[in-house]
Motif scaffolding. Structure first.
Motif, short mmCIF file in Angstrom:
data_model
loop_
_atom_site.label_atom_id
_atom_site.label_comp_id
_atom_site.label_asym_id
_atom_site.label_seq_id
_atom_site.Cartn_x
_atom_site.Cartn_y
_atom_site.Cartn_z
N MET A 1 41.82 -28.07 -6.55
CA MET A 1 40.68 -27.85 -7.46
C MET A 1 39.55 -27.15 -6.72
SD MET A 1 38.82 -30.67 -9.88
CE MET A 1 37.55 -30.14 -11.02
N ILE A 2 38.92 -26.17 -7.38
CA ILE A 2 37.84 -25.41 -6.74
C ILE A 2 36.55 -26.23 -6.73
CG2 ILE A 2 36.47 -23.31 -6.84
CD1 ILE A 2 38.77 -21.95 -8.23
N THR A 3 36.02 -26.45 -5.54
CA THR A 3 34.77 -27.20 -5.41
C THR A 3 33.59 -26.29 -5.74
OG1 THR A 3 34.57 -26.65 -3.07
CG2 THR A 3 35.81 -28.66 -3.63
N LYS A 4 32.43 -26.94 -5.99
CA LYS A 4 31.23 -26.18 -6.34
C LYS A 4 30.80 -25.26 -5.20
CE LYS A 4 26.61 -26.85 -8.29
NZ LYS A 4 25.60 -27.85 -8.71
N LYS A 5 30.93 -25.78 -3.96
CA LYS A 5 30.54 -24.98 -2.80
C LYS A 5 31.45 -23.76 -2.64
CE LYS A 5 29.66 -25.43 2.16
NZ LYS A 5 29.71 -26.34 3.33
N ARG A 6 32.74 -23.97 -2.84
CA ARG A 6 33.70 -22.87 -2.72
C ARG A 6 33.49 -21.85 -3.83
NH1 ARG A 6 40.29 -23.61 -2.61
NH2 ARG A 6 40.79 -21.43 -2.12
N TRP A 7 33.15 -22.34 -5.03
CA TRP A 7 32.86 -21.45 -6.15
C TRP A 7 31.68 -20.53 -5.83
CZ3 TRP A 7 34.77 -20.05 -10.86
CH2 TRP A 7 33.90 -19.42 -11.74
N LYS A 8 30.60 -21.10 -5.30
CA LYS A 8 29.42 -20.30 -4.95
C LYS A 8 29.74 -19.29 -3.86
CE LYS A 8 25.81 -23.63 -6.25
NZ LYS A 8 24.67 -24.44 -5.76
N ARG A 9 30.58 -19.69 -2.91
CA ARG A 9 30.92 -18.79 -1.81
C ARG A 9 31.71 -17.58 -2.30
NH1 ARG A 9 33.14 -22.33 1.22
NH2 ARG A 9 35.34 -21.83 0.84
N ASN A 10 32.45 -17.76 -3.37
CA ASN A 10 33.31 -16.68 -3.88
C ASN A 10 32.68 -15.91 -5.05
OD1 ASN A 10 35.61 -17.02 -2.18
ND2 ASN A 10 36.09 -18.89 -3.28
N ILE A 11 31.42 -16.20 -5.37
CA ILE A 11 30.76 -15.49 -6.47
C ILE A 11 30.79 -13.97 -6.28
CG2 ILE A 11 28.48 -15.01 -7.48
CD1 ILE A 11 27.97 -17.99 -7.55
N PRO A 12 30.52 -13.42 -5.07
CA PRO A 12 30.60 -11.96 -4.90
C PRO A 12 31.99 -11.40 -5.24
CG PRO A 12 29.45 -12.96 -3.04
CD PRO A 12 30.02 -14.09 -3.85
N LEU A 13 33.03 -12.16 -4.91
CA LEU A 13 34.38 -11.69 -5.22
C LEU A 13 34.62 -11.68 -6.73
CD1 LEU A 13 36.43 -13.57 -2.46
CD2 LEU A 13 35.68 -11.19 -2.47
N PHE A 14 34.11 -12.71 -7.42
CA PHE A 14 34.26 -12.77 -8.88
C PHE A 14 33.51 -11.60 -9.53
CE2 PHE A 14 34.75 -17.52 -8.17
CZ PHE A 14 36.14 -17.46 -8.26
N ILE A 15 32.34 -11.27 -9.00
CA ILE A 15 31.55 -10.15 -9.54
C ILE A 15 32.31 -8.84 -9.35
CG2 ILE A 15 29.42 -8.81 -9.26
CD1 ILE A 15 28.02 -11.44 -8.55
N MET A 16 32.94 -8.68 -8.18
CA MET A 16 33.74 -7.47 -7.91
C MET A 16 34.94 -7.39 -8.86
SD MET A 16 33.70 -7.48 -3.75
CE MET A 16 34.83 -6.12 -3.64
N PHE A 17 35.43 -8.54 -9.29
CA PHE A 17 36.62 -8.57 -10.16
C PHE A 17 36.27 -8.25 -11.60
CE2 PHE A 17 39.57 -11.05 -12.86
CZ PHE A 17 40.74 -10.39 -12.53
N LEU A 18 34.99 -8.41 -11.99
CA LEU A 18 34.59 -8.22 -13.38
C LEU A 18 34.95 -6.83 -13.95
CD1 LEU A 18 31.16 -10.09 -13.58
CD2 LEU A 18 33.35 -10.73 -14.63
N PRO A 19 34.70 -5.72 -13.21
CA PRO A 19 35.09 -4.41 -13.76
C PRO A 19 36.58 -4.30 -14.04
CG PRO A 19 33.59 -4.13 -11.92
CD PRO A 19 33.97 -5.58 -11.95
#
Length: 299
Positions: A1-19
């Motif tokens: 399960m993705i923890t809150k801390k890990r989620w925040k750390r990967n926010i830049p990757l999620f933003i890059m994935f949006l396009p």
């Protein structure tokens, strides 16, 4: 399960994935709504939602029309030729480039074989038509010098098919070899050293180390290529075909263009396109199921 801390750390990757996500949603998934017209008698006046339902009428028309059955057969035959004749060439090319030791030679060959991929089929088709032209083609100049008469390469079904397949190989083999070269770079060099110590020559090293090392990549690309069996490139066929070889060169993509766009039979072409996609999906699942038995499946 993705923890809150890990989620925040990967926010830049999620933003890059949006396009990427937006691209697939807008251009891949949203147009699937248009498949509804395959079950309707679509016309511009009523629009998609108000056009009358006709159920499987257009699918029945496909399988009761000898012309469409011939077109489906042409598509399968040309695609299978592309897969089974063209598929080994990038592998062979990658193996040969991997064995090249002089970097200047390797880079020069890579540039020459990659270059055709970046040409459109309008350019490549023009080159092919010019080379094999019956009146002015370079090949026919040679043939005429030897035999005394030119040969209609582009107007004989067997030679047209050979030109179709070989031109596709020439255009795409170099670029496809990049994937195999990347896979080859991941093979542990110590395996080659161990093979040499055991007395293995080049052929033994290739057959027992190199090919097994890229076998997973080969299987994955083969599965994906089988999913495209029903998709013969429109550009290539349209540029190379002529009225003399229409019996073998008319495929689903060119038929959909002529009937669907030029003939305004949108519902029929949508039904044919849906059939094409379903067959491709079934082929992917089938080949992947076979590969799973050898622990080489895509999923």
């Amino acid at each position: 399960m993705i923890t809150k801390k890990r989620w925040k750390r990967n926010i830049p990757l999620f933003i890059m994935f949006l396009p990427v996500l937006a691209f697939f949603l807008i251009f891949k998934y949203a147009p699937m709504f248009g498949l509804i017209i395959a079950f309707k008698d679509y016309n511009f006046m009523n629009g998609i939602m108000n056009s009358p339902w006709v159920g499987l009428k257009h699918f029945k028309a496909i399988f009761h029309n000898p012309q469409t059955l011939t077109i489906i057969k042409n598509t399968i035959v040309l695609s299978l030729l592309n897969v089974f004749v063209g598929f080994p060439f990038p592998i062979i090319l990658a193996l040969l480039l991997n064995e090249a030791r002089r970097m200047w030679f390797k880079k020069a060959v890579q540039t020459l074989v990659y270059l055709p991929h970046f040409f459109s089929w309008v350019i490549v088709g023009g080159i092919v038509l010019t080379v094999f032209s019956q009146e002015t083609g370079f090949i026919n100049h040679v043939v005429q010098t030897i035999t005394g008469a030119p040969f209609p390469f582009l107007y004989v079904e067997s030679t047209w098919t050979a030109i179709f397949v070989s031109s596709g190989i020439w255009k795409e083999a170099g670029f496809s070899a990049i994937i195999y070269l990347a896979a080859l770079s991941g093979i542990d060099p110590s395996l080659y050293e161990a093979a040499r110590l055991d007395g293995a020559g080049k052929w033994k090293q290739i057959s027992h180390v190199t090919i097994p090392g890229i076998s997973s990549t080969i299987v994955i690309l083969f599965i994906l290529s089988m999913g495209r069996v029903m998709e013969v490139g429109f550009d290539q066929v349209y540029m190379l075909q002529n009225s003399t070889v229409t019996r073998i060169s008319e495929v689903i993509s060119t038929y959909m263009y002529k009937v669907g766009l030029m003939g305004a039979q949108f519902s029929l072409s949508a039904a044919l396109g849906m059939f094409e996609s379903v067959v491709g999906l079934l082929l992917v699942f089938s080949v992947n199921g076979i590969a799973r038995k050898f622990d080489k499946s895509l999923w």
